[in-house]
Write a protein that holds these residues in place. Structure first.
Motif, PDB file in Angstrom:
ATOM      1  N   THR A 232      22.888   7.075 -23.354  1.00 28.95           N
ATOM      2  CA  THR A 232      22.723   7.147 -24.807  1.00 28.95           C
ATOM      3  C   THR A 232      22.843   5.773 -25.457  1.00 28.95           C
ATOM      4  OG1 THR A 232      23.744   9.343 -24.716  1.00 28.95           O
ATOM      5  CG2 THR A 232      23.505   8.338 -26.886  1.00 28.95           C
ATOM      6  N   PHE A 233      21.830   5.418 -26.217  1.00 31.73           N
ATOM      7  CA  PHE A 233      21.811   4.157 -26.951  1.00 31.73           C
ATOM      8  C   PHE A 233      21.309   4.415 -28.363  1.00 31.73           C
ATOM      9  CE2 PHE A 233      22.238   2.379 -22.828  1.00 31.73           C
ATOM     10  CZ  PHE A 233      22.713   1.076 -22.994  1.00 31.73           C
ATOM     11  N   ALA A 234      21.665   3.526 -29.262  1.00 28.98           N
ATOM     12  CA  ALA A 234      21.099   3.547 -30.602  1.00 28.98           C
ATOM     13  C   ALA A 234      19.878   2.635 -30.624  1.00 28.98           C
ATOM     14  CB  ALA A 234      22.130   3.067 -31.627  1.00 28.98           C
ATOM     15  N   CYS A 235      18.910   2.980 -31.444  1.00 29.61           N
ATOM     16  CA  CYS A 235      17.748   2.098 -31.613  1.00 29.61           C
ATOM     17  C   CYS A 235      18.151   0.810 -32.325  1.00 29.61           C
ATOM     18  CB  CYS A 235      16.660   2.811 -32.406  1.00 29.61           C
ATOM     19  SG  CYS A 235      15.987   4.260 -31.582  1.00 29.61           S
ATOM     20  N   CYS A 236      19.153   0.916 -33.180  1.00 26.38           N
ATOM     21  CA  CYS A 236      19.717  -0.245 -33.856  1.00 26.38           C
ATOM     22  C   CYS A 236      21.115   0.127 -34.348  1.00 26.38           C
ATOM     23  CB  CYS A 236      18.841  -0.695 -35.025  1.00 26.38           C
ATOM     24  SG  CYS A 236      18.764   0.487 -36.386  1.00 26.38           S
ATOM     25  N   ASP A 237      21.883  -0.895 -34.746  1.00 23.25           N
ATOM     26  CA  ASP A 237      23.230  -0.666 -35.287  1.00 23.25           C
ATOM     27  C   ASP A 237      24.128   0.160 -34.357  1.00 23.25           C
ATOM     28  OD1 ASP A 237      25.258  -0.910 -37.156  1.00 23.25           O
ATOM     29  OD2 ASP A 237      24.704   0.942 -38.205  1.00 23.25           O
ATOM     30  N   PRO A 238      24.471  -0.363 -33.162  1.00 27.50           N
ATOM     31  CA  PRO A 238      24.159  -1.684 -32.609  1.00 27.50           C
ATOM     32  C   PRO A 238      22.770  -1.744 -31.986  1.00 27.50           C
ATOM     33  CG  PRO A 238      25.490  -0.456 -31.068  1.00 27.50           C
ATOM     34  CD  PRO A 238      25.385   0.401 -32.296  1.00 27.50           C
ATOM     35  N   ASP A 239      22.253  -2.973 -31.856  1.00 30.60           N
ATOM     36  CA  ASP A 239      20.914  -3.164 -31.310  1.00 30.60           C
ATOM     37  C   ASP A 239      20.811  -2.641 -29.880  1.00 30.60           C
ATOM     38  OD1 ASP A 239      20.092  -4.354 -33.643  1.00 30.60           O
ATOM     39  OD2 ASP A 239      20.438  -6.406 -32.919  1.00 30.60           O
ATOM     40  N   PHE A 240      19.635  -2.175 -29.531  1.00 31.51           N
ATOM     41  CA  PHE A 240      19.379  -1.682 -28.177  1.00 31.51           C
ATOM     42  C   PHE A 240      19.449  -2.833 -27.185  1.00 31.51           C
ATOM     43  CE2 PHE A 240      16.662  -0.629 -24.578  1.00 31.51           C
ATOM     44  CZ  PHE A 240      17.129   0.630 -24.245  1.00 31.51           C
ATOM     45  N   SER A 241      20.107  -2.596 -26.044  1.00 30.06           N
ATOM     46  CA  SER A 241      20.208  -3.598 -24.973  1.00 30.06           C
ATOM     47  C   SER A 241      19.451  -3.097 -23.753  1.00 30.06           C
ATOM     48  CB  SER A 241      21.676  -3.859 -24.609  1.00 30.06           C
ATOM     49  OG  SER A 241      21.770  -4.620 -23.421  1.00 30.06           O
ATOM     50  N   TYR A 242      18.330  -3.743 -23.452  1.00 29.02           N
ATOM     51  CA  TYR A 242      17.560  -3.371 -22.263  1.00 29.02           C
ATOM     52  C   TYR A 242      18.390  -3.586 -21.002  1.00 29.02           C
ATOM     53  CZ  TYR A 242      13.328  -3.080 -25.134  1.00 29.02           C
ATOM     54  OH  TYR A 242      12.398  -2.720 -26.073  1.00 29.02           O
ATOM     55  N   LEU A 243      19.108  -4.696 -20.926  1.00 29.25           N
ATOM     56  CA  LEU A 243      19.881  -4.998 -19.725  1.00 29.25           C
ATOM     57  C   LEU A 243      20.964  -3.954 -19.490  1.00 29.25           C
ATOM     58  CD1 LEU A 243      20.683  -6.760 -17.350  1.00 29.25           C
ATOM     59  CD2 LEU A 243      21.997  -8.200 -18.934  1.00 29.25           C
ATOM     60  N   LEU A 244      21.699  -3.593 -20.516  1.00 31.97           N
ATOM     61  CA  LEU A 244      22.781  -2.618 -20.350  1.00 31.97           C
ATOM     62  C   LEU A 244      22.219  -1.239 -20.016  1.00 31.97           C
ATOM     63  CD1 LEU A 244      25.778  -2.302 -20.331  1.00 31.97           C
ATOM     64  CD2 LEU A 244      25.757  -1.989 -22.814  1.00 31.97           C
ATOM     65  N   ALA A 245      21.112  -0.866 -20.645  1.00 30.21           N
ATOM     66  CA  ALA A 245      20.483   0.421 -20.328  1.00 30.21           C
ATOM     67  C   ALA A 245      20.029   0.443 -18.869  1.00 30.21           C
ATOM     68  CB  ALA A 245      19.298   0.671 -21.260  1.00 30.21           C
ATOM     69  N   ASP A 246      19.449  -0.664 -18.406  1.00 28.26           N
ATOM     70  CA  ASP A 246      18.964  -0.721 -17.031  1.00 28.26           C
ATOM     71  C   ASP A 246      20.114  -0.704 -16.032  1.00 28.26           C
ATOM     72  OD1 ASP A 246      16.352  -0.763 -17.917  1.00 28.26           O
ATOM     73  OD2 ASP A 246      16.245  -2.951 -17.968  1.00 28.26           O
ATOM     74  N   LYS A 247      21.234  -1.315 -16.386  1.00 29.67           N
ATOM     75  CA  LYS A 247      22.409  -1.248 -15.520  1.00 29.67           C
ATOM     76  C   LYS A 247      22.894   0.196 -15.384  1.00 29.67           C
ATOM     77  CE  LYS A 247      24.695  -5.751 -16.109  1.00 29.67           C
ATOM     78  NZ  LYS A 247      25.946  -6.379 -16.596  1.00 29.67           N
ATOM     79  N   MET A 248      22.969   0.895 -16.506  1.00 27.14           N
ATOM     80  CA  MET A 248      23.462   2.268 -16.469  1.00 27.14           C
ATOM     81  C   MET A 248      22.524   3.178 -15.682  1.00 27.14           C
ATOM     82  SD  MET A 248      25.114   2.825 -20.235  1.00 27.14           S
ATOM     83  CE  MET A 248      25.893   4.322 -19.655  1.00 27.14           C
ATOM     84  N   LEU A 249      21.240   2.968 -15.837  1.00 28.25           N
ATOM     85  CA  LEU A 249      20.276   3.754 -15.075  1.00 28.25           C
ATOM     86  C   LEU A 249      20.390   3.439 -13.587  1.00 28.25           C
ATOM     87  CD1 LEU A 249      17.236   3.489 -17.506  1.00 28.25           C
ATOM     88  CD2 LEU A 249      18.479   5.589 -16.906  1.00 28.25           C
ATOM     89  N   ALA A 250      20.647   2.176 -13.254  1.00 28.68           N
ATOM     90  CA  ALA A 250      20.833   1.798 -11.853  1.00 28.68           C
ATOM     91  C   ALA A 250      22.067   2.478 -11.269  1.00 28.68           C
ATOM     92  CB  ALA A 250      20.939   0.284 -11.720  1.00 28.68           C
ATOM     93  N   PHE A 251      23.150   2.562 -12.045  1.00 24.01           N
ATOM     94  CA  PHE A 251      24.356   3.238 -11.589  1.00 24.01           C
ATOM     95  C   PHE A 251      24.064   4.721 -11.337  1.00 24.01           C
ATOM     96  CE2 PHE A 251      26.707  -0.487 -12.590  1.00 24.01           C
ATOM     97  CZ  PHE A 251      27.938  -0.365 -11.962  1.00 24.01           C
ATOM     98  N   ALA A 252      23.287   5.342 -12.200  1.00 23.47           N
ATOM     99  CA  ALA A 252      22.950   6.759 -12.016  1.00 23.47           C
ATOM    100  C   ALA A 252      22.082   6.947 -10.778  1.00 23.47           C
ATOM    101  CB  ALA A 252      22.235   7.290 -13.257  1.00 23.47           C
ATOM    102  N   GLU A 253      21.118   6.054 -10.567  1.00 22.90           N
ATOM    103  CA  GLU A 253      20.264   6.133  -9.381  1.00 22.90           C
ATOM    104  C   GLU A 253      21.109   5.968  -8.118  1.00 22.90           C
ATOM    105  OE1 GLU A 253      17.020   6.711  -9.087  1.00 22.90           O
ATOM    106  OE2 GLU A 253      16.403   6.672 -11.187  1.00 22.90           O
ATOM    107  N   ARG A 254      22.028   5.034  -8.155  1.00 23.43           N
ATOM    108  CA  ARG A 254      22.901   4.779  -7.000  1.00 23.43           C
ATOM    109  C   ARG A 254      23.742   6.011  -6.676  1.00 23.43           C
ATOM    110  NH1 ARG A 254      28.226   2.056  -6.767  1.00 23.43           N
ATOM    111  NH2 ARG A 254      28.515   1.106  -4.710  1.00 23.43           N
ATOM    112  N   ALA A 255      24.165   6.733  -7.710  1.00 25.96           N
ATOM    113  CA  ALA A 255      24.989   7.927  -7.519  1.00 25.96           C
ATOM    114  C   ALA A 255      24.165   9.159  -7.173  1.00 25.96           C
ATOM    115  CB  ALA A 255      25.805   8.201  -8.782  1.00 25.96           C
ATOM    116  N   GLY A 256      22.838   9.054  -7.281  1.00 24.89           N
ATOM    117  CA  GLY A 256      21.986  10.200  -6.995  1.00 24.89           C
ATOM    118  C   GLY A 256      22.052  11.276  -8.053  1.00 24.89           C
ATOM    119  N   ILE A 257      22.270  10.868  -9.310  1.00 22.55           N
ATOM    120  CA  ILE A 257      22.376  11.814 -10.419  1.00 22.55           C
ATOM    121  C   ILE A 257      21.158  11.665 -11.326  1.00 22.55           C
ATOM    122  CG2 ILE A 257      23.768  12.550 -12.387  1.00 22.55           C
ATOM    123  CD1 ILE A 257      26.181  11.257 -11.014  1.00 22.55           C
ATOM    124  N   GLU A 258      20.579  12.779 -11.707  1.00 24.53           N
ATOM    125  CA  GLU A 258      19.459  12.749 -12.633  1.00 24.53           C
ATOM    126  C   GLU A 258      19.889  12.070 -13.934  1.00 24.53           C
ATOM    127  OE1 GLU A 258      16.632  15.847 -15.202  1.00 24.53           O
ATOM    128  OE2 GLU A 258      17.902  16.591 -13.582  1.00 24.53           O
TER     129      GLU A 258
END
Length: 294
Positions: free
Chosen positions: A81-107
């Motif tokens: 879950t991210f906000a589009c703004c306030d705070p600004d969207f972070s591509y890097l942080l979103a990609d890290k979190m998605l990588a953690f989910a992929e690593r855990a094998g969770i949808e």
């Protein structure tokens, strides 16, 4: 011996939901503490029930999956879950979190909140990156209710955790999905530009045949436990282009013939995703150098 699911853990106490006895408050048996046993919300456990004193968890049952951040087990889905703004969207942080989910094998799905604060073009710029990568994207607003019904329908019957930075509106979103959930919400600090940590621990809340969980927000997420040699596996779109790589394995960095780099150049992989991949590789290397590991 009685079994159940940990729906909350706080200050050394574990709240275990059982079919027969409702919620039982437990502690960890001393022997398990010595073995550095660590139980998390979502774990299925066995415990010794003691109506006249403290019930004791004696065993953690095999996990379907485990996610390090937030620390939870046996999830069907994690809603990044991210906000589009306030705070600004972070591509890097979103990609890290998605990588953690992929690593855990969770949808994992991406949920973009506060869509009422941005233009349709700004929203699509973010969403298109993740649709291209193969992720389902929900665009919602807890202010006007847009997208909430679609997200609610998706969550039915699932054990789902909402995870993301502070201030993006996770607690408010849960309140919108199921009115009456009395979760504390907080405003984004104007002074520091990020949210206050309004959720202190992960807790599973019954919802339409499954559970929902809010989780503590954070400002950063370190990739210290990810193996650099495995990172490419956690960027799901890369696998569609690895047949174009000359070397196996390919790091998708310095190699002269690389299908992934060609796909980035052709716009078939979003440039921001590839930049995040390189940034995380650099972070892993730096963390290892600081720790003295090879």
């Amino acid at each position: 011996m009685t079994s159940g699911r940990i729906i909350k853990n706080f200050n050394g106490y574990y709240y275990v939901e059982t079919q027969a006895n409702g919620i039982v408050t437990c502690k960890i048996k001393g022997k398990m503490k010595q073995e550095r046993f660590s139980a998390v919300t979502g774990d299925m456990v066995e415990f010794e029930a003691n109506p006249d004193g403290e019930s004791m968890i004696t065993k953690i049952l095999p996990r379907r999956n485990f996610m390090e951040r937030p620390a939870m087990a046996n999830l069907d889905c994690v809603v990044i879950t991210f906000a589009c703004c306030d705070p600004d969207f972070s591509y890097l942080l979103a990609d890290k979190m998605l990588a953690f989910a992929e690593r855990a094998g969770i949808e994992a799905v991406l949920c973009l909140n506060k869509t009422d604060l941005v233009s349709a073009e700004a929203l699509e710029k973010i969403a298109a990156v993740y649709r291209l990568a193969g992720y389902r994207v929900f665009a919602v607003s807890t202010v006007n209710g847009n997208g909430i019904d679609e997200l609610r329908s998706y969550l039915n019957g699932k054990i789902s955790a909402f995870a993301g930075p502070s201030g993006v509106g996770k607690s408010s979103m849960l309140n919108a999905i199921q009115p009456g959930i009395a979760l504390q919400t907080g405003r984004v600090s104007e002074k520091i530009g990020r949210g206050r940590h309004t959720t202190r621990f992960a807790q599973l809340i019954p919802f339409n045949g499954g559970y929902l969980a809010d989780t503590p927000g954070f400002g950063n997420l370190l990739a210290e436990n990810i193996d650099a040699r495995e990172l490419y596996k956690y960027f799901r779109e890369f696998k569609h282009f690895e047949h174009g790589c000359k070397f196996v394995p390919c790091t998708h960095t310095h190699e002269p013939v690389c299908g992934v780099k060609d796909a980035v150049a052709a716009g078939e992989i979003a440039a921001s995703r590839y930049e995040s991949y390189l940034a995380i590789l650099d972070e892993i290397k730096l963390l290892k150098e600081k720790s003295g590991k090879r």
